[in-house]
Design a protein around this motif. Structure first.
Motif, mmCIF file in Angstrom:
data_model
loop_
_atom_site.group_PDB
_atom_site.id
_atom_site.type_symbol
_atom_site.label_atom_id
_atom_site.label_comp_id
_atom_site.label_asym_id
_atom_site.label_seq_id
_atom_site.Cartn_x
_atom_site.Cartn_y
_atom_site.Cartn_z
ATOM 1 N N VAL A 216 2.473 -5.329 4.973
ATOM 2 C CA VAL A 216 1.148 -4.486 4.479
ATOM 3 C C VAL A 216 0.909 -3.494 5.604
ATOM 4 C CG1 VAL A 216 -1.268 -4.838 4.383
ATOM 5 C CG2 VAL A 216 0.387 -6.717 3.932
ATOM 6 N N PHE B 185 3.093 -1.998 7.590
ATOM 7 C CA PHE B 185 3.992 -0.879 7.496
ATOM 8 C C PHE B 185 3.625 -0.087 6.227
ATOM 9 C CE2 PHE B 185 7.999 1.089 6.620
ATOM 10 C CZ PHE B 185 8.629 1.567 7.741
ATOM 11 N N THR B 186 3.416 -0.470 5.072
ATOM 12 C CA THR B 186 2.990 0.171 3.965
ATOM 13 C C THR B 186 1.772 0.900 4.095
ATOM 14 O OG1 THR B 186 2.100 -1.448 2.614
ATOM 15 C CG2 THR B 186 4.426 -1.149 2.286
ATOM 16 N N LEU B 187 0.556 0.410 4.883
ATOM 17 C CA LEU B 187 -0.427 0.907 5.339
ATOM 18 C C LEU B 187 -0.419 2.660 5.635
ATOM 19 C CD1 LEU B 187 -3.636 1.067 5.757
ATOM 20 C CD2 LEU B 187 -3.019 0.042 7.845
ATOM 21 N N LEU C 50 2.409 4.420 5.542
ATOM 22 C CA LEU C 50 3.634 4.881 4.968
ATOM 23 C C LEU C 50 3.647 6.498 4.306
ATOM 24 C CD1 LEU C 50 6.465 4.172 5.010
ATOM 25 C CD2 LEU C 50 6.299 3.614 2.463
ATOM 26 N N LEU D 64 0.900 -1.277 -0.016
ATOM 27 C CA LEU D 64 0.053 0.107 0.109
ATOM 28 C C LEU D 64 0.846 1.247 0.103
ATOM 29 C CD1 LEU D 64 -2.566 -1.349 2.704
ATOM 30 C CD2 LEU D 64 -3.181 -0.590 0.173
#
Lengths: 288, 308
Positions: B112, B114-116, B118, B59
């Motif tokens: 997931v 972490f990127t959510l 970011l 994400l």
């Protein structure tokens, strides 16, 4: 000193919402990304009860939580259990449950925007100043903190000293072996998921007493709860509470000393440190 | 290369040539839609390059895209545009590399999560840096780059992404990623450096997202952090790619076109219901069409051939 107490108060609330997620992920193995929306639902309901029916949040959360419990049980039973059954591996289930709960979270936000509008909402409840060690704090934050401790302790005692609690911990450690020992794994998972949702909604009810919210704020809470759960170790209530307090302290420290706009960056800092040095959680053992 | 490869290459070139003629229609509305579709095609295809074989849901698209936009916004007054595009590529690669190194050694859930956040985190940091040292929050981007030029640039990037994707599919790296996606333990035991393979591919998709952000920056005249780092973008890209199907290189395109048109229609008539549309799309992907439109097409194709 001021930072310390404000931080601990914030951390207590974080603990409440993260405990819900910890149950859902630790026992039911569902990474529930709609967790923050459950919190906003709880907050909305408390707001509605207080402004329309003049029922204090201290009472209304106990009216809301059975409803949320049942709703989450239905969600698990009819939407997530089919995914658990069809998945061949834990990885497949994770991808499916992440996408499905994203879908639910968007639908919940969409519905809340449609019903209540996208405006910010807040109300005044117990905004009396209380004096602790020379500094003043709002009574509603203290009440919320007290409730977080109460519910956290109840949950801890229930999980560790009752038979259903023990069964739930067994499922969390190893679902297959728990099934062999005569535990109804599906029923326990549904129960854990529903209980987790209810605890999160109660947390939402208390947060709404002192924080301004809007329909789309849920994702921020989800994010923080996720970081706390990973930091504390999945399924570990003690670790979750400690991690929540650490995050509350750090956020308050950065918001006071550097810039209030950097709270998520603070959470990320903790997250990166955990990922690099203790991915198994604070109390977790290294997988052999 | 065999006959089938040449045929596919020919078809792709033909499709590209037809797409490149769109600005000649002289219709501004078509062109605007065309830019949007081209943008999502590039983003969704490069997303699928990484997430398709590995099943890691990223994400982070909005974060890299926003960084690319910001490179142009901050440098447009002093540095030539072309050099800014190169810098955007570099920034995207470095950012993706760092994120990948921190998270891709661990299981997919951490990635997931972490990127959510970011994009939102990057927005907070950029806002903070700008308000403390930049003096102001937004930047003006005044160039003589027209919508047609943006469109053609995006088409060129799309062609490169398809070429790179095709090459990766034939390379040792692509093969390694397929094994990682099937079973990471097996991959590690057969001597594949799993973390390195994942990080490299994630960097490719991060670079592309940053480049697209940089190319689209001149479309807005004024850029501020909350516009550049819109978290919705990441979700839209995920939906489009999965809706189309990630097991074929051309799969995301099949999802991008209908979803973009539907999105435009819904946001014009019911601007508050776009969230519901996204939610429904996610549930559709999980419960009804887990292999995307491409999976459906191939299923019916197989049945048709089986009968005949």
């Amino acid at each position: 000193m001021d930072i310390l107490i404000t931080g601990l108060l914030l951390g207590g609330i974080y603990a409440l919402m993260a405990m819900g997620l910890s149950l859902q992920y630790g026992v039911a193995r569902i990474m529930n990304l709609a967790n923050g929306e459950m919190l906003v639902v709880g907050a909305f309901a408390a707001f509605w009860f207080y402004t329309v029916a003049e029922i204090s949040p201290l009472i209304s959360v106990f009216l809301i939580s059975p409803v949320v419990f049942f709703a989450n049980w239905l969600i698990y039973r009819f939407m997530l259990q089919p995914l658990v059954k069809r998945s061949k591996s834990q990885g497949q289930l994770e991808v499916d449950s992440i996408l499905a709960t994203f879908g639910m979270s968007f639908i919940l936000v969409g519905l809340m925007v449609a019903v209540f509008g996208g405006d910010y909402f807040n109300y005044t409840f117990l905004a009396k100043p209380v004096d602790i060690l020379g500094n003043t704090y709002a009574a509603n934050r203290l009440v919320a903190f007290g409730m977080a401790i109460l519910i956290g302790s109840l949950l801890y005692l229930w999980l560790n000293f009752t038979r259903p609690g023990m069964a739930m911990r067994a499922v969390s450690v190893n679902p297959d072996a728990a099934g062999l020992a005569g535990i109804d794994v599906q029923r326990m998972s549904a129960l854990a998921f529903a209980l987790g949702g209810a605890v999160t909604a109660i947390g939402g009810g208390f947060i709404s007493t002192f924080q301004t919210m809007d329909a789309s704020i849920g994702i921020l809470f989800t994010m923080k709860a996720l970081i706390i759960v990973i930091m504390g170790g999945v399924g570990d209530i003690r670790g979750t509470i400690l991690a929540a307090l650490v995050l509350g302290l750090l956020e308050t420290f950065i918001a006071t000393v550097i810039d209030p706009g950097l709270t998520l960056a603070a959470a990320y800092l903790v997250f990166i440190l955990v990922l690099l040095f203790r991915p198994q959680g604070m109390f977790g053992r290294k997988p052999s | 290369m065999n006959n089938k490869d040449w045929r596919n290459l020919g078809l792709a070139a033909l499709g590209l040539a037809i797409a490149a003629c769109l600005p000649l229609s002289g219709n501004g509305y078509y062109l605007t839609i065309g830019v949007t579709i081209a943008m999502y095609t590039v983003l969704a295809t490069s997303w699928a390059l990484f997430s398709g074989p590995t099943h890691y849901i990223s994400l982070a698209t909005a974060a890299f895209y926003g960084l690319g936009t910001y490179v142009v916004a901050m440098g447009i007054d002093d540095v030539p545009y072309v050099i800014l595009l190169v810098i955007a590529l570099g920034v995207g690669a470095i950012a993706a590399g760092l994120v990948g190194l921190a998270t891709l050694r661990l299981s997919g859930v951490y990635f997931v999560i972490f990127t959510l956040g970011l994009a939102e985190m990057t927005r907070q940091v950029v806002t903070w840096i700008q308000s403390n040292w930049g003096g102001h929050q937004g930047n003006y981007v005044l160039t003589d780059i027209t919508e047609e030029m943006i469109y053609w640039q995006l088409l060129a990037v799309a062609a490169c992404v398809y070429l790179v994707g095709w090459l990766i599919g034939r390379s040792r790296l692509g093969f390694a990623l397929k094994i990682i996606g099937n079973d990471e333990v097996v991959a590690a035991h057969s001597g594949i450096n799993t973390a390195r393979s994942k990080v490299i591919l994630f960097m490719v998709s991060g670079m592309v997202a940053a480049l697209v952000g940089a190319i689209l920056a001149p479309r807005w005249t004024y850029i501020e952090p909350s516009m550049a780092f819109s978290p919705m973008l990441s979700f839209q890209v995920v939906i489009m790619a999965l809706l189309g199907g990630v097991n074929r290189l051309w799969g995301p395109l099949v999802g991008v076109i209908p979803f973009t048109l539907l999105w435009e229609a819904v946001s014009i008539s019911f601007p508050n219901q776009t969230l519901l549309l996204m939610g429904v799309a996610f549930l559709l992907i999980v419960y009804a069409i887990p292999h995307g439109f491409v999976g459906l097409i191939e299923k019916y194709n197989a049945r048709f051939r089986g009968d005949g």
